[in-house]
Scaffold this active site. Structure first.
Site, mmCIF file in Angstrom:
data_model
loop_
_atom_site.group_PDB
_atom_site.id
_atom_site.type_symbol
_atom_site.label_atom_id
_atom_site.label_comp_id
_atom_site.label_asym_id
_atom_site.label_seq_id
_atom_site.Cartn_x
_atom_site.Cartn_y
_atom_site.Cartn_z
ATOM 1 N N TYR A 125 23.372 6.806 -16.418
ATOM 2 C CA TYR A 125 23.539 8.201 -16.033
ATOM 3 C C TYR A 125 23.193 9.148 -17.185
ATOM 4 O O TYR A 125 22.902 10.313 -16.953
ATOM 5 C CB TYR A 125 24.986 8.471 -15.620
ATOM 6 C CG TYR A 125 25.393 7.985 -14.259
ATOM 7 C CD1 TYR A 125 24.558 7.206 -13.465
ATOM 8 C CD2 TYR A 125 26.649 8.308 -13.759
ATOM 9 C CE1 TYR A 125 24.962 6.758 -12.218
ATOM 10 C CE2 TYR A 125 27.064 7.869 -12.510
ATOM 11 C CZ TYR A 125 26.224 7.093 -11.748
ATOM 12 O OH TYR A 125 26.629 6.654 -10.508
ATOM 13 N N GLY A 126 23.288 8.647 -18.413
ATOM 14 C CA GLY A 126 23.203 9.520 -19.574
ATOM 15 C C GLY A 126 21.869 10.185 -19.801
ATOM 16 O O GLY A 126 21.768 11.137 -20.579
ATOM 17 N N THR B 135 31.638 3.800 -22.415
ATOM 18 C CA THR B 135 32.424 2.579 -22.218
ATOM 19 C C THR B 135 31.603 1.309 -22.405
ATOM 20 O O THR B 135 32.171 0.210 -22.400
ATOM 21 C CB THR B 135 33.091 2.579 -20.829
ATOM 22 O OG1 THR B 135 32.111 2.871 -19.820
ATOM 23 C CG2 THR B 135 34.192 3.628 -20.772
ATOM 24 N N HIS B 136 30.297 1.437 -22.586
ATOM 25 C CA HIS B 136 29.494 0.275 -22.965
ATOM 26 C C HIS B 136 29.671 -0.072 -24.455
ATOM 27 O O HIS B 136 29.493 -1.228 -24.853
ATOM 28 C CB HIS B 136 28.003 0.542 -22.731
ATOM 29 C CG HIS B 136 27.577 0.510 -21.299
ATOM 30 N ND1 HIS B 136 27.923 1.489 -20.404
ATOM 31 C CD2 HIS B 136 26.823 -0.384 -20.616
ATOM 32 C CE1 HIS B 136 27.397 1.206 -19.218
ATOM 33 N NE2 HIS B 136 26.722 0.072 -19.319
ATOM 34 N N ASP C 175 31.875 3.453 -12.946
ATOM 35 C CA ASP C 175 30.970 3.694 -14.072
ATOM 36 C C ASP C 175 29.550 3.557 -13.554
ATOM 37 O O ASP C 175 29.317 3.071 -12.442
ATOM 38 C CB ASP C 175 31.236 2.697 -15.206
ATOM 39 C CG ASP C 175 30.347 2.939 -16.428
ATOM 40 O OD1 ASP C 175 30.095 4.118 -16.745
ATOM 41 O OD2 ASP C 175 29.903 1.961 -17.049
ATOM 42 N N SER C 176 28.589 3.937 -14.385
ATOM 43 C CA SER C 176 27.188 3.810 -14.000
ATOM 44 C C SER C 176 26.719 2.359 -13.996
ATOM 45 O O SER C 176 25.672 2.053 -13.416
ATOM 46 C CB SER C 176 26.310 4.632 -14.946
ATOM 47 O OG SER C 176 26.427 4.158 -16.276
ATOM 48 N N ASN D 224 31.743 8.187 -19.739
ATOM 49 C CA ASN D 224 31.861 9.408 -20.534
ATOM 50 C C ASN D 224 30.905 10.484 -20.064
ATOM 51 O O ASN D 224 31.202 11.680 -20.160
ATOM 52 C CB ASN D 224 31.624 9.095 -22.009
ATOM 53 C CG ASN D 224 32.845 8.571 -22.711
ATOM 54 O OD1 ASN D 224 33.587 9.300 -23.338
ATOM 55 N ND2 ASN D 224 33.067 7.268 -22.581
ATOM 56 N N THR D 225 29.747 10.084 -19.549
ATOM 57 C CA THR D 225 28.797 11.077 -19.053
ATOM 58 C C THR D 225 29.410 11.866 -17.906
ATOM 59 O O THR D 225 29.397 13.105 -17.896
ATOM 60 C CB THR D 225 27.493 10.399 -18.598
ATOM 61 O OG1 THR D 225 26.875 9.764 -19.725
ATOM 62 C CG2 THR D 225 26.529 11.410 -18.019
ATOM 63 N N GLU E 255 23.532 -3.651 -21.603
ATOM 64 C CA GLU E 255 23.375 -4.188 -20.250
ATOM 65 C C GLU E 255 22.504 -5.448 -20.242
ATOM 66 O O GLU E 255 22.560 -6.241 -19.308
ATOM 67 C CB GLU E 255 22.759 -3.130 -19.333
ATOM 68 C CG GLU E 255 23.664 -1.939 -19.069
ATOM 69 C CD GLU E 255 24.477 -2.067 -17.802
ATOM 70 O OE1 GLU E 255 24.073 -2.815 -16.908
ATOM 71 O OE2 GLU E 255 25.535 -1.402 -17.707
#
Length: 265
Positions: free
Chosen positions: A42-43, A187-188, A10-11, A74-75, A152
């Protein structure tokens, strides 16, 4: 019996929600997790940059003996899943399809909402899948660019006026539209499930896209012999990752994340 590990990336920290589900479903599996904390989120990036980052993430994970990779982002799932699938000789599992399948089984009124990063919403991946699978559904999408940085930074609790205000602003159009199912297309976002659920109300079903990807993975492979071990790697600030990982995993563990120069891949 297949004792090769499962790779997850993931990012940032959000993919740990998928790891949490894997731990529950597949406790005997070895897992290699990479969080690209140096380049999160990333989004907000363009398509070419997202693809570049995703390829580097996969290249790092392929150093290990893996039987599959879960894109717990998801991005990347929305933008680069097909490309990564063609470029790799092991299964690459994304979040979009399993989340959509779950949403189709849960909706009663045919009104499905999707929230995600700007890049996820811009990609149209959820619309393409759902409209192809069931043309009778009405889909409502909403980018929520502030959710990832707030999560985050640990701003996820009920009663936090900042996150509650942002949730209300972003989700008001979906609530007014009457969606009865809401895909958490990042996923966050499961870390915000309590705040989101309070705002949307008890009649709206929330779909955790990372958990659905893990659910799909649990049906795809021969089980490992166990006991499973998870190793964690990041591209920046491993101490910060270690401090927040327990929030995402919902368990207190000694993470000990390793630092990776992802630009070298």
């Amino acid at each position: 019996m297949d004792n090769r590990a499962i790779g997850v990336f993931d990012s940032g920290l959000g993919g740990l929600t998928a790891v949490r589900r894997l731990h529950a479903l597949m406790p005997d599996e070895d897992i290699i997790y990479f969080g690209d904390t140096g380049r999160v989120p990333y989004g907000t990036r363009g398509r070419d940059t997202i693809i570049k980052y995703a390829r580097q993430d996969v290249a790092f994970l392929r150093q290990f003996d893996l039987k599959a990779i879960i894109i717990a982002c998801n991005t990347v799932s929305s933008v680069a899943l097909d490309l990564l699938g063609h470029e790799n000789d092991i299964p690459i599992i994304g979040t979009v399809e399993p989340a959509c399948r779950r949403a189709m089984t849960m909706t009663q009124n045919g009104k499905v909402g999707v929230i995600g990063t700007a890049a996820t919403v811009r990609s149209g991946a959820y619309e393409r899948y759902l409209h192809h699978a069931d043309g009778s559904l009405t889909l409502y999408t909403q980018p929520c660019p502030l959710f990832v940085p707030l999560v985050e930074n640990g701003r996820v609790q009920r009663g936090d006026v900042v996150i509650e205000t942002v949730v209300a602003e972003y989700l008001a159009p979906l609530k007014e539209a009457g969606v009865d199912t809401l895909i958490l297309g990042c996923t966050h976002y499961p870390l915000l499930e309590g705040v989101i659920g309070d705002f949307m109300g008890p009649d709206v079903t929330l779909i955790d896209s990372g958990a659905e990807a893990a659910n799909l993975a649990s049906t795809q492979f021969d089980p490992a012999g166990g006991p499973g071990k998870t190793r964690y790697f990041v591209s920046d600030d491993p101490d910060g990752f270690d401090q927040l990982a327990g929030l995402f995993l919902q368990e207190q563990i000694d993470v000990g994340a390793g630092l990776v120069d992802i630009s070298s891949y």
